[in-house]
Design an enzyme around this catalytic site. Structure first.
Site, PDB file in Angstrom:
ATOM      1  N   SER A 147     -17.437 -77.246  44.861  1.00  0.00           N
ATOM      2  CA  SER A 147     -16.049 -77.220  44.381  1.00  0.00           C
ATOM      3  C   SER A 147     -15.276 -76.294  45.307  1.00  0.00           C
ATOM      4  O   SER A 147     -15.854 -75.374  45.904  1.00  0.00           O
ATOM      5  CB  SER A 147     -16.017 -76.658  42.961  1.00  0.00           C
ATOM      6  OG  SER A 147     -14.702 -76.342  42.586  1.00  0.00           O
ATOM      7  N   TYR A 160     -18.194 -69.888  37.143  1.00  0.00           N
ATOM      8  CA  TYR A 160     -18.032 -71.191  37.807  1.00  0.00           C
ATOM      9  C   TYR A 160     -17.997 -71.036  39.333  1.00  0.00           C
ATOM     10  O   TYR A 160     -18.711 -71.735  40.053  1.00  0.00           O
ATOM     11  CB  TYR A 160     -16.774 -71.883  37.302  1.00  0.00           C
ATOM     12  CG  TYR A 160     -16.628 -73.294  37.821  1.00  0.00           C
ATOM     13  CD1 TYR A 160     -17.351 -74.336  37.255  1.00  0.00           C
ATOM     14  CD2 TYR A 160     -15.776 -73.589  38.881  1.00  0.00           C
ATOM     15  CE1 TYR A 160     -17.230 -75.637  37.737  1.00  0.00           C
ATOM     16  CE2 TYR A 160     -15.650 -74.888  39.355  1.00  0.00           C
ATOM     17  CZ  TYR A 160     -16.370 -75.899  38.778  1.00  0.00           C
ATOM     18  OH  TYR A 160     -16.248 -77.186  39.265  1.00  0.00           O
TER      19      TYR A 160
HETATM   20  P1  NAD Z   1     -17.475 -84.618  33.671  1.00  0.00           P
HETATM   21  O1  NAD Z   1     -17.605 -83.688  32.504  1.00  0.00           O
HETATM   22  O2  NAD Z   1     -16.637 -85.839  33.507  1.00  0.00           O
HETATM   23  O3  NAD Z   1     -18.926 -85.065  34.157  1.00  0.00           O
HETATM   24  C1  NAD Z   1     -20.001 -84.185  34.207  1.00  0.00           C
HETATM   25  C2  NAD Z   1     -21.248 -84.917  33.740  1.00  0.00           C
HETATM   26  O4  NAD Z   1     -22.345 -83.992  33.827  1.00  0.00           O
HETATM   27  C3  NAD Z   1     -21.165 -85.363  32.277  1.00  0.00           C
HETATM   28  O5  NAD Z   1     -21.513 -86.727  32.164  1.00  0.00           O
HETATM   29  C4  NAD Z   1     -22.140 -84.463  31.561  1.00  0.00           C
HETATM   30  O6  NAD Z   1     -22.775 -85.065  30.429  1.00  0.00           O
HETATM   31  C5  NAD Z   1     -23.130 -84.153  32.670  1.00  0.00           C
HETATM   32  N1  NAD Z   1     -23.896 -82.951  32.388  1.00  0.00           N
HETATM   33  C6  NAD Z   1     -23.414 -81.759  31.923  1.00  0.00           C
HETATM   34  N2  NAD Z   1     -24.435 -80.912  31.721  1.00  0.00           N
HETATM   35  C7  NAD Z   1     -25.572 -81.574  32.058  1.00  0.00           C
HETATM   36  C8  NAD Z   1     -26.941 -81.226  32.067  1.00  0.00           C
HETATM   37  N3  NAD Z   1     -27.369 -80.028  31.646  1.00  0.00           N
HETATM   38  N4  NAD Z   1     -27.838 -82.139  32.489  1.00  0.00           N
HETATM   39  C9  NAD Z   1     -27.428 -83.377  32.892  1.00  0.00           C
HETATM   40  N5  NAD Z   1     -26.152 -83.772  32.901  1.00  0.00           N
HETATM   41  C10 NAD Z   1     -25.235 -82.877  32.491  1.00  0.00           C
HETATM   42  O7  NAD Z   1     -16.996 -83.707  34.866  1.00  0.00           O
HETATM   43  P2  NAD Z   1     -16.372 -84.025  36.297  1.00  0.00           P
HETATM   44  O8  NAD Z   1     -15.041 -83.410  36.288  1.00  0.00           O
HETATM   45  O9  NAD Z   1     -16.548 -85.436  36.686  1.00  0.00           O
HETATM   46  O10 NAD Z   1     -17.308 -83.106  37.195  1.00  0.00           O
HETATM   47  C11 NAD Z   1     -18.388 -83.582  37.943  1.00  0.00           C
HETATM   48  C12 NAD Z   1     -18.774 -82.525  38.960  1.00  0.00           C
HETATM   49  O11 NAD Z   1     -17.654 -82.284  39.818  1.00  0.00           O
HETATM   50  C13 NAD Z   1     -19.131 -81.173  38.321  1.00  0.00           C
HETATM   51  O12 NAD Z   1     -20.221 -80.620  39.031  1.00  0.00           O
HETATM   52  C14 NAD Z   1     -17.869 -80.358  38.513  1.00  0.00           C
HETATM   53  O13 NAD Z   1     -18.116 -78.981  38.564  1.00  0.00           O
HETATM   54  C15 NAD Z   1     -17.385 -80.891  39.855  1.00  0.00           C
HETATM   55  N6  NAD Z   1     -15.949 -80.672  40.104  1.00  0.00           N
HETATM   56  C16 NAD Z   1     -15.010 -81.287  39.322  1.00  0.00           C
HETATM   57  C17 NAD Z   1     -13.649 -81.061  39.592  1.00  0.00           C
HETATM   58  C18 NAD Z   1     -12.566 -81.718  38.773  1.00  0.00           C
HETATM   59  O14 NAD Z   1     -11.374 -81.546  39.069  1.00  0.00           O
HETATM   60  N7  NAD Z   1     -12.886 -82.480  37.745  1.00  0.00           N
HETATM   61  C19 NAD Z   1     -13.277 -80.218  40.641  1.00  0.00           C
HETATM   62  C20 NAD Z   1     -14.271 -79.608  41.414  1.00  0.00           C
HETATM   63  C21 NAD Z   1     -15.611 -79.862  41.135  1.00  0.00           C
END
Ligand code: NAD
Length: 259
Positions: A147, A160
């Site tokens: 991220s 985070y």
């Molecule tokens: P999201 O919540 O839509 O998806 C995350 C998924 O991870 C979910 O399906 C959840 O069930 C799964 N998950 C959570 N804990 C888990 C565990 N212990 N074991 C297995 N699966 C697990 O989130 P997102 O926004 O799509 O984020 C996906 C990735 O992208 C994350 O690593 C997040 O930190 C990163 N990210 C997101 C953003 C953003 O703007 N959304 C920005 C930077 C980084």
């Protein structure tokens, strides 16, 4: 640019929603056989893939449980005796569902530990067992999910930022250790991305955040789309990135270089 992942055995963690779901579908659309791994039920993602003629399977696994990760990776690899590609995306935000402002002095040990366990240790467990398999077969490509928060340490992000900085560090270490073994390890680092549940919840709970980020924090003045992250993940995973390893590709409208 079009990619061909025909027949590639591909693992996507966090495939039940958000970025992981979008990347799983994108791999399947380009011919990959996708193992959708998540602590939640990834059936919806699998159904979308199968309905459009793709191949996918659902695996329930908590990435912070090493035994669970080890056995799911073994099970996936056993089908064709290999794993070609892995995209490690499972993760949680600072409070699990949205981005709150919580200073370090108000961060509980439990909240700290939970984020480190899932985002950092969970990525380590996945990476470790994927590498064990890929070292046996002598090839493979892994993309982790960092991220911009793991490079620019915004106040109030408590565990985070450090968890994602750790993912970038793990990526570089794994890339170095495996560079001569035919395995590439890279990282995609999204900035604020529209359409993910965390961002929907965050924007709903803070009416000023979107404009503040666009005006003052993101040089390009706009949020990313999931498709932007998908394209970065596909490229890093593909043979077109054959000479790229240890790289963190920021998909954040320039946020990580904002002075
Ligand atoms: P999201 O919540 O839509 O998806 C995350 C998924 O991870 C979910 O399906 C959840 O069930 C799964 N998950 C959570 N804990 C888990 C565990 N212990 N074991 C297995 N699966 C697990 O989130 P997102 O926004 O799509 O984020 C996906 C990735 O992208 C994350 O690593 C997040 O930190 C990163 N990210 C997101 C953003 C953003 O703007 N959304 C920005 C930077 C980084």
């Amino acid at each position: 640019m079009s990619y061909n992942f025909d027949g590639k055995i591909t693992v996507v963690t966090g495939a039940a929603s958000g970025i992981g779901r979008a990347v799983a579908i994108a791999f399947a659309e380009r011919g990959a056989l996708v193992a959708c791994v998540d602590i939640a039920d990834a059936s919806e993602t699998v159904n979308v893939i199968r309905k459009s003629g793709g191949m996918a399977g659902r695996f329930i696994c908590d990435v912070s449980d090493e035994n669970a990760v080890k056995s799911v990776i073994k099970e996936i690899a056993a089908a064709r005796d290999r794993i070609d590609i892995a995209f490690n995306c499972a993760g949680i935000g600072p409070d699990g569902v949205r981005i709150p402002y919580v200073p370090l002095t108000e961060t509980s040990a439990d909240n700290w530990q939970k984020i480190i366990d899932i985002n950092l240790t969970g990525t380590f467990f996945c990476l470790k067992h994927q590498l064990i398999q890929m070292q046996k077969q002598g090839f493979g490509s892994i993309v982790n999910t960092g991220s911009t928060g793991g490079d620019r340490f915004a106040p109030g992000f408590h565990a985070y930022g450090p968890s994602k900085a750790g993912v970038i560090a793990l990526t570089e270490m794994a890339a170095n250790e495996n560079a001569k073994l035919g395995i590439r390890v890279n990282c995609v680092c999204p900035g604020p991305t529209y359409g993910t549940q965390m961002m929907i919840n965050t924007l709903a709970s803070d009416s000023e955040m979107e404009e503040t980020l666009k005006d003052r924090v993101i040089p390009m003045g706009k949020f990313g789309r999931m498709e932007d992250v998908v394209q970065a993940a596909l490229w890093l995973s593909s043979d077109l990135a054959a000479h790229t390893t240890g790289h963190s590709l920021f998909v954040d409208g320039g946020m990580h270089v904002k002075p």
